[in-house]
Design a protein around this motif. Sequence first.
Motif, PDB file in Angstrom:
ATOM      1  N   GLY A 225       0.773  -1.230   0.000  1.00  0.00           N
ATOM      2  CA  GLY A 225       0.000   0.000   0.000  1.00  0.00           C
ATOM      3  C   GLY A 225       0.803   1.278   0.000  1.00  0.00           C
ATOM      4  O   GLY A 225       0.234   2.376  -0.035  1.00  0.00           O
ATOM      5  N   GLU A 226       2.147   1.193   0.027  1.00  0.00           N
ATOM      6  CA  GLU A 226       2.988   2.396   0.033  1.00  0.00           C
ATOM      7  C   GLU A 226       3.487   2.701  -1.376  1.00  0.00           C
ATOM      8  O   GLU A 226       3.828   1.791  -2.132  1.00  0.00           O
ATOM      9  N   GLN A 227       3.541   3.992  -1.716  1.00  0.00           N
ATOM     10  CA  GLN A 227       4.207   4.363  -2.961  1.00  0.00           C
ATOM     11  C   GLN A 227       5.712   4.345  -2.717  1.00  0.00           C
ATOM     12  O   GLN A 227       6.205   4.977  -1.777  1.00  0.00           O
ATOM     13  N   PRO A 228       6.464   3.633  -3.527  1.00  0.00           N
ATOM     14  CA  PRO A 228       7.919   3.645  -3.352  1.00  0.00           C
ATOM     15  C   PRO A 228       8.464   5.063  -3.446  1.00  0.00           C
ATOM     16  O   PRO A 228       8.048   5.841  -4.316  1.00  0.00           O
ATOM     17  N   SER A 229       9.379   5.397  -2.554  1.00  0.00           N
ATOM     18  CA  SER A 229       9.975   6.737  -2.570  1.00  0.00           C
ATOM     19  C   SER A 229      11.438   6.642  -2.160  1.00  0.00           C
ATOM     20  O   SER A 229      11.792   5.886  -1.254  1.00  0.00           O
ATOM     21  N   ILE A 230      12.264   7.394  -2.843  1.00  0.00           N
ATOM     22  CA  ILE A 230      13.708   7.369  -2.602  1.00  0.00           C
ATOM     23  C   ILE A 230      14.218   8.800  -2.520  1.00  0.00           C
ATOM     24  O   ILE A 230      13.883   9.632  -3.364  1.00  0.00           O
ATOM     25  N   LEU A 231      15.019   9.070  -1.507  1.00  0.00           N
ATOM     26  CA  LEU A 231      15.683  10.361  -1.379  1.00  0.00           C
ATOM     27  C   LEU A 231      17.086  10.225  -1.960  1.00  0.00           C
ATOM     28  O   LEU A 231      17.920   9.472  -1.429  1.00  0.00           O
ATOM     29  N   ALA A 232      17.342  10.926  -3.050  1.00  0.00           N
ATOM     30  CA  ALA A 232      18.659  10.881  -3.687  1.00  0.00           C
ATOM     31  C   ALA A 232      19.584  11.867  -2.985  1.00  0.00           C
ATOM     32  O   ALA A 232      19.321  13.074  -2.994  1.00  0.00           O
ATOM     33  N   PHE A 233      20.637  11.357  -2.377  1.00  0.00           N
ATOM     34  CA  PHE A 233      21.627  12.231  -1.740  1.00  0.00           C
ATOM     35  C   PHE A 233      23.039  11.910  -2.204  1.00  0.00           C
ATOM     36  O   PHE A 233      23.974  12.660  -1.932  1.00  0.00           O
ATOM     37  N   LEU A 234      23.213  10.783  -2.899  1.00  0.00           N
ATOM     38  CA  LEU A 234      24.517  10.498  -3.495  1.00  0.00           C
ATOM     39  C   LEU A 234      24.775  11.484  -4.622  1.00  0.00           C
ATOM     40  O   LEU A 234      23.837  11.964  -5.265  1.00  0.00           O
ATOM     41  N   PRO A 235      26.028  11.821  -4.885  1.00  0.00           N
ATOM     42  CA  PRO A 235      26.309  12.786  -5.962  1.00  0.00           C
ATOM     43  C   PRO A 235      25.808  12.280  -7.310  1.00  0.00           C
ATOM     44  O   PRO A 235      26.117  11.152  -7.713  1.00  0.00           O
TER      45      PRO A 235
END
Length: 609
Positions: A225-235
Amino acid sequence: MRDVSLPPVVEPMRTGGLADSVHDRAERDPGFAQLARRGGPGGDEWVTVSAAAFRDEVLALARGLLADGVHFGDRVAVMARTRYEWTLFSYALWSVGAQVVPVYPTSSAEQVHRILSGARVVAVVVEHEDHAMTVGAVCDAVPSLRRIWQLDAGCVRRLAEQGRGVPDELVDRHRRAVTPRSVAAVCYTSGTTGRPKGCVITHGNLAAECDILHAGWSGLLAGPGEQPSILAFLPLSHVYGLMVQVYCVRHAVLLGHQPDIAPAALLPALASFRPTFLFAVPYVFEKIFRRARQVAAEAGKADLFDRAMDVAVRHAEAVEQRNLDEGPGPGAKLRASHALFDRLVYRKLRAVLGGRVRYAVSGGSALGRELGLAFAGAGITVYDGYGLTETTAAVTAQPLGRVRYGTVGRPMPGHAIRIARDGEIWVRGDVVFAGYLDDPGATAAVLRDGWFATGDVGFLDDERYLVITGRKKDIIVTSGGKSVAPQVLEERVRSHPLVSQCLVVGDDRPYIAALVTLDPEALAHWYRLRGKEPADPRRASLDEDLRAEVQKAVTLANNAVSRAESIRAFRILPAEFGAEGGLVTPSLKLRRAAIAEMYGAEIERLYAS
């Protein structure tokens, strides 16, 4: 030679390029939340950007690029931290058939000149005035360079206005001319063991990397039930970060950006964004773990934290053995202790990442076995993988549900690993790059009958999981003729909470020695706990108690090797090795030659006695 391979699970990209996914998503699901930007009064809230809105922004910028003279096949450099506009420019450039040339934002003028002139870029996107001045200092020596666009000076808006008269159909014609074999990016190697080289990465390379990962591991991205989400912090200037960006846009994952990887900035961003999955490097996992222990110690609960982590490691090890059909799994007593510590400790560690992350990927360098087990026992399974710029990020990954900590897994489906007679790792597959830019000699030296010779050394264990032992060029040979792989020693020394980095030296020397840097936050915490006034970093190495603490880390590392391979002397340096001085790569690996040159006098003193 020993080989291991897995059959393919996805069809390679047959037509089109990476920008097509932006348009396809907007047509199929225009309201889909594709990206998130910081907004609100204080800039602390996350505001989503729909697939249709992102498509429109990409089109507007692409029209502006055409109006300003960017042509199909031109190379445009991007020199900025990880931010929304980096992704916007990537897809606008790919929409007109141009090529992205990532430049690390802390690069020196000499490094910038080498990349811009070597790639013959026609324009460069910079983040702010300091970057513009760095480029300006070398632009006269780059004849191909025609434009400098500055993000913080509103270049996106001005380009969009400039392109108002350009029809969408012209952008579409450019986009449809892109094929999987077209060049998407020229990514320069980190230069850990030599002069950086431009790796030609195609649209097909990046698509293959992302599609294979999605086919095999997408079930880890989010809970039901969750929308996949990713925080991009790598260069995004590194191929690993670039791959994360493409993965999210290509496979309907909400993408946010965080420009600062320092814990003081990253941890609040993770807590507010609340990602469902994490792509990171070992440095990040080490920092998160140390920060969690530091918070526990400041609350007088260091012993509780250490007991909890001991249980976490033992529990994860028992689960690992069960999953690999090597044991029965955790016993009743261990399960009870683990459940107790989950309420008291582990959930707080998970909360640091926003509370929703249960799985993560580590890349860039090998993740230590103990750290991987600790996170797994705390409820976050880290899938360690292995790859290089030349392999478009990962070429191996841990099998789903069968993680063997301390290894980097097996070849991804459709790819093969070969261990040459000298221990060098060779790889083959659709993610392998097209070659080095304008350097056929260097290309021929590493691409052999479809195999890429990585320059890394390692072995396949009994279950055919790959174990990395180091770089061929990093192997240290002492004056006594002993060959030493520094990676094992460095990882063990770094496992101490105080230690940030460790560089082992000893080539043509009588014994092995090490340069050690300390974590500033951990050091301040160490002084507070002992009621001491923090010493000037330049004088910290004179503190006998502090030196004794670091000696514990060195002794632990020496237990893993023979006496001839052990560290006999070490020196604590006053500051961490930083990207600003060109001492670490975008993925935070140490540039050995640069460090040895800068700290030559310190190394000499290690052997003076």
